[in-house]
Design a protein around this motif. Structure first.
Motif, PDB file in Angstrom:
ATOM      1  N   LYS A 107       0.843  -1.240  -0.231  1.00 19.16           N
ATOM      2  CA  LYS A 107      -0.173  -0.089   0.136  1.00 19.16           C
ATOM      3  C   LYS A 107       0.734   1.285  -0.048  1.00 19.16           C
ATOM      4  O   LYS A 107       0.374   2.106  -0.425  1.00 19.16           O
ATOM      5  CB  LYS A 107      -0.935   0.081   1.287  1.00 19.16           C
ATOM      6  N   LYS A 149      -4.279   0.965   7.286  1.00 18.97           N
ATOM      7  CA  LYS A 149      -3.947  -0.213   6.184  1.00 18.97           C
ATOM      8  C   LYS A 149      -2.832  -0.983   6.512  1.00 18.97           C
ATOM      9  O   LYS A 149      -1.553  -0.282   6.274  1.00 18.97           O
ATOM     10  CB  LYS A 149      -4.299   0.481   4.836  1.00 18.97           C
ATOM     11  N   VAL A 159      -7.578  -3.916   5.963  1.00 16.28           N
ATOM     12  CA  VAL A 159      -8.031  -2.533   6.252  1.00 16.28           C
ATOM     13  C   VAL A 159      -8.975  -2.285   7.320  1.00 16.28           C
ATOM     14  O   VAL A 159      -9.773  -3.126   7.574  1.00 16.28           O
ATOM     15  CB  VAL A 159      -8.675  -2.023   4.955  1.00 16.28           C
ATOM     16  N   GLU A 191      -4.682   6.738   6.337  1.00 13.81           N
ATOM     17  CA  GLU A 191      -5.011   7.909   5.612  1.00 13.81           C
ATOM     18  C   GLU A 191      -6.422   8.548   5.959  1.00 13.81           C
ATOM     19  O   GLU A 191      -7.238   7.878   6.970  1.00 13.81           O
ATOM     20  CB  GLU A 191      -5.000   7.156   4.178  1.00 13.81           C
ATOM     21  N   GLU A 192      -6.600   9.294   5.135  1.00 15.29           N
ATOM     22  CA  GLU A 192      -7.846  10.262   5.297  1.00 15.29           C
ATOM     23  C   GLU A 192      -8.908   9.383   4.942  1.00 15.29           C
ATOM     24  O   GLU A 192      -8.658   8.581   3.771  1.00 15.29           O
ATOM     25  CB  GLU A 192      -7.597  11.542   4.468  1.00 15.29           C
ATOM     26  N   LEU A 194     -12.431   8.821   2.901  1.00 15.88           N
ATOM     27  CA  LEU A 194     -12.994   9.566   1.674  1.00 15.88           C
ATOM     28  C   LEU A 194     -14.408   9.076   1.882  1.00 15.88           C
ATOM     29  O   LEU A 194     -14.667   7.926   1.872  1.00 15.88           O
ATOM     30  CB  LEU A 194     -12.378   8.904   0.458  1.00 15.88           C
ATOM     31  N   GLU A 198     -18.418   4.065  -3.575  1.00 17.95           N
ATOM     32  CA  GLU A 198     -17.445   3.191  -4.385  1.00 17.95           C
ATOM     33  C   GLU A 198     -17.793   2.529  -5.432  1.00 17.95           C
ATOM     34  O   GLU A 198     -18.878   2.006  -5.790  1.00 17.95           O
ATOM     35  CB  GLU A 198     -17.224   2.017  -3.437  1.00 17.95           C
ATOM     36  N   LYS A 220     -19.500  -5.958  -0.473  1.00 18.13           N
ATOM     37  CA  LYS A 220     -18.380  -6.399   0.094  1.00 18.13           C
ATOM     38  C   LYS A 220     -18.733  -7.083   1.645  1.00 18.13           C
ATOM     39  O   LYS A 220     -18.203  -8.079   2.038  1.00 18.13           O
ATOM     40  CB  LYS A 220     -17.322  -5.497   0.523  1.00 18.13           C
ATOM     41  N   GLU A 289      -7.456   2.183  -3.790  1.00 18.44           N
ATOM     42  CA  GLU A 289      -6.312   0.888  -4.102  1.00 18.44           C
ATOM     43  C   GLU A 289      -6.292   0.666  -5.633  1.00 18.44           C
ATOM     44  O   GLU A 289      -7.210   0.842  -6.394  1.00 18.44           O
ATOM     45  CB  GLU A 289      -6.856  -0.135  -3.176  1.00 18.44           C
TER      46      GLU A 289
HETATM   47  P1  AMP Z   1      -9.001  -1.853   0.169  1.00 20.84           P
HETATM   48  O1  AMP Z   1      -8.337  -3.086   0.769  1.00 20.84           O
HETATM   49  O2  AMP Z   1      -7.954  -0.657   0.184  1.00 20.84           O
HETATM   50  O3  AMP Z   1      -9.862  -1.731  -1.028  1.00 20.84           O
HETATM   51  O4  AMP Z   1      -9.977  -1.207   1.496  1.00 20.84           O
HETATM   52  C1  AMP Z   1     -10.909  -1.904   1.667  1.00 20.84           C
HETATM   53  C2  AMP Z   1     -12.261  -1.271   1.754  1.00 20.84           C
HETATM   54  O5  AMP Z   1     -12.185  -0.136   2.900  1.00 20.84           O
HETATM   55  C3  AMP Z   1     -12.511  -0.162   0.435  1.00 20.84           C
HETATM   56  O6  AMP Z   1     -13.171  -0.962  -0.405  1.00 20.84           O
HETATM   57  C4  AMP Z   1     -13.268   0.840   0.890  1.00 20.84           C
HETATM   58  O7  AMP Z   1     -14.512   0.404   1.306  1.00 20.84           O
HETATM   59  C5  AMP Z   1     -12.663   0.978   2.599  1.00 20.84           C
HETATM   60  N1  AMP Z   1     -11.527   2.001   2.320  1.00 20.84           N
HETATM   61  C6  AMP Z   1     -10.273   2.002   2.035  1.00 20.84           C
HETATM   62  N2  AMP Z   1      -9.739   3.185   2.199  1.00 20.84           N
HETATM   63  C7  AMP Z   1     -10.753   4.141   2.479  1.00 20.84           C
HETATM   64  C8  AMP Z   1     -10.630   5.385   2.796  1.00 20.84           C
HETATM   65  N3  AMP Z   1      -9.701   6.160   2.463  1.00 20.84           N
HETATM   66  N4  AMP Z   1     -11.708   6.316   2.801  1.00 20.84           N
HETATM   67  C9  AMP Z   1     -12.761   5.504   2.950  1.00 20.84           C
HETATM   68  N5  AMP Z   1     -13.066   3.994   2.924  1.00 20.84           N
HETATM   69  C10 AMP Z   1     -11.957   3.235   2.675  1.00 20.84           C
END
Ligand code: AMP
Ligand code: GLY
Length: 429
Positions: A107, A149, A159, A191-192, A194, A198, A220, A289
């Motif tokens: 990441k 993460k 995450v 991280e911030e 968001l 999605e 999910k 991501e």
């Molecule tokens: P990832 O494995 O990075 O896809 O993260 C898993 C899930 O966490 C994502 O599909 C989003 O639903 C949520 N997520 C990850 N990063 C963020 C973020 N910066 N802000 C809000 N939701 C996030």
């Protein structure tokens, strides 16, 4: 051509189904595959991470093209393994180099890459094991929710989103100090958050040209109404009603082009699929991501919408002629419903007989976690079957899939019966 697909899930069955239709195909092999892929080609019982066994198989079966389904062998360097081998180096393998796969495998690497190339993403900082106090101090400067993460691969579980500072501090301690996700959390990206809606974009690139594939949205959480634990994905739909032409153009211009150019500029070999997790915030796309492969179950809706011969697309990609492809996409909506084992994503039992598979349906029935034993198809995983249907709108497409799902049975079967409901408000009445 003889083709080998590596992997054993619904994604790989969807690949096998599309490739099996190609006029360019001679023989199709899937390793290790499942009871569904066995209907499209020959399963070979080797692990995707056993590169020596993959090598033997490629040479023995005179394979002309390899498609890598999951991230694990890519992050472990299967493409570099091919390139370093005299006998394999000229056999096209669809997937990025080990360095390219770092876009998913780390990441921190992917965030740094996005920042270097001006790609919109959440603000962040990375902390290592000896920086716990700095990490906690950084959390204290942020507003909730807090997003933590694990840097490395953590089977989709790395995450953590926490609403409470104290909890976030504790989670960070668990990750960094107590290695909650093993080595994967020896570095943590904070991280911030968001706040948006999605979706995912899919790209096929040979490192120079790229093709935008249909976008998709997955579900999910395990529970109805998007509640409960995260899973690998309980269903998906494509197209995504809130991702109009203007939005997808922004995705292409602000994200896809700078990503492909960035890979080129940094001399990172990348010939394969790129899955970009996005947040749409008031019509602006941000990258959540990157994944260095197709998604599962997104593939089960994305590939069936592609009318152009998939094998031809991959051959062109491998020979540097991707720009010769004129991608033809179905206008219809594809919706997939994942049938899972009771208990998933926590512990569950396997080995139950699956009934109803012999009937003809108006749906595509992709096997995700199944195996054949004594002429019986048995459950062999958390996610068991993905049922994909087409219709003129997402409500009808999901309804068709639910109809089929109701006719396929196994002990402990569970699926989310609310898929698509959240998106109906975006449909033009
Ligand atoms: P990832 O494995 O990075 O896809 O993260 C898993 C899930 O966490 C994502 O599909 C989003 O639903 C949520 N997520 C990850 N990063 C963020 C973020 N910066 N802000 C809000 N939701 C996030
Ligand atoms: N469905 C999410 C993934 O494949 O990572």
């Amino acid at each position: 051509m003889n083709v080998l697909i590596l992997g054993s899930g619904g994604r790989e069955h969807a690949f096998a189904h599309q490739i099996a239709k190609s006029n360019l195909l001679n023989k199709l092999y899937i390793a290790p595959g499942n009871a569904g892929t066995a209907l499209c080609g020959n399963n070979i019982n080797i692990s995707v991470n056993d590169f020596a066994a993959v090598r033997n198989c490629v040479l023995e079966k005179k394979i002309n093209l390899v498609i890598v389904g999951p991230e694990d062998p890519l992050v472990k360097g299967i493409v570099d393994f091919f390139k370093a081998d005299e006998q394999l180096k000229n056999i096209p393998i669809i997937g990025p180099s080990k360095k390219g796969a770092q876009l998913e495998g780390s990441k921190d690497f992917s965030k740094q890459f996005m920042i270097r190339h001006g790609i919109p993403t959440a603000q962040y900082q990375t902390f290592e094991r000896d920086q716990l106090q700095q990490g906690i101090a950084f959390l204290q400067t942020l507003k909730p929710p807090y997003v933590l993460k694990a840097d490395g691969l953590a089977a989709g579980k790395g995450v953590i989103i926490s609403n409470n500072l104290q909890d976030a501090e504790q989670q960070l301690t668990e990750m960094l100090q107590n290695l909650r996700f093993g080595n994967a959390s020896s570095k943590v990206v904070i991280e911030e958050f968001l706040d948006g809606i999605e979706l995912s974009a899919f790209v096929l690139t040979n490192g120079k040209d790229y093709l935008m594939l249909p976008e998709a949205k997955d579900y999910k959480r395990i529970g109805v109404g998007d509640t409960g634990l995260n899973t690998g994905g309980m269903g998906a739909v494509s197209p995504v009603p809130f991702a109009g032409k203007d939005f997808m153009k922004k995705v292409e211009e602000k994200i896809v082009i700078p990503t492909v150019k960035g890979l080129q500029k940094e001399n990172i070999p990348y010939m394969g699929f790129l899955f970009i997790g996005l947040m749409n915030i008031n019509g602006e796309p941000y990258v959540i991501e990157y994944n260095c492969r197709m998604g599962d179950p997104e593939t089960e809706v994305v590939l069936p919408r592609i009318k152009t011969d998939l094998l031809e697309i991959l051959v062109k990609a491998a020979s540097g002629k991707l720009n010769e492809i004129n991608l033809e996409i179905s206008e219809q909506t594809a919706a997939t419903v994942m049938m899972v084992s009771g208990g998933y994503p926590e512990s569950y039992q396997s080995g139950f007989e699956i009934s109803g598979l012999e009937q003809e349906y108006q749906s595509l029935v992709f096997h995700a976690g199944t195996k054949m034993q004594n002429n019986q198809v048995l459950t062999a995983g958390g996610r068991v079957i993905a049922v994909t249907s087409f219709a003129n709108n997402l409500t009808d497409a999901f309804d068709k899939s639910f109809d089929t799902v109701n006719k396929i049975n196994f002990s402990g079967k569970y699926f989310r019966n609310d898929l698509g409901k959240d998106l109906e408000r975006y449909l033009i009445k």
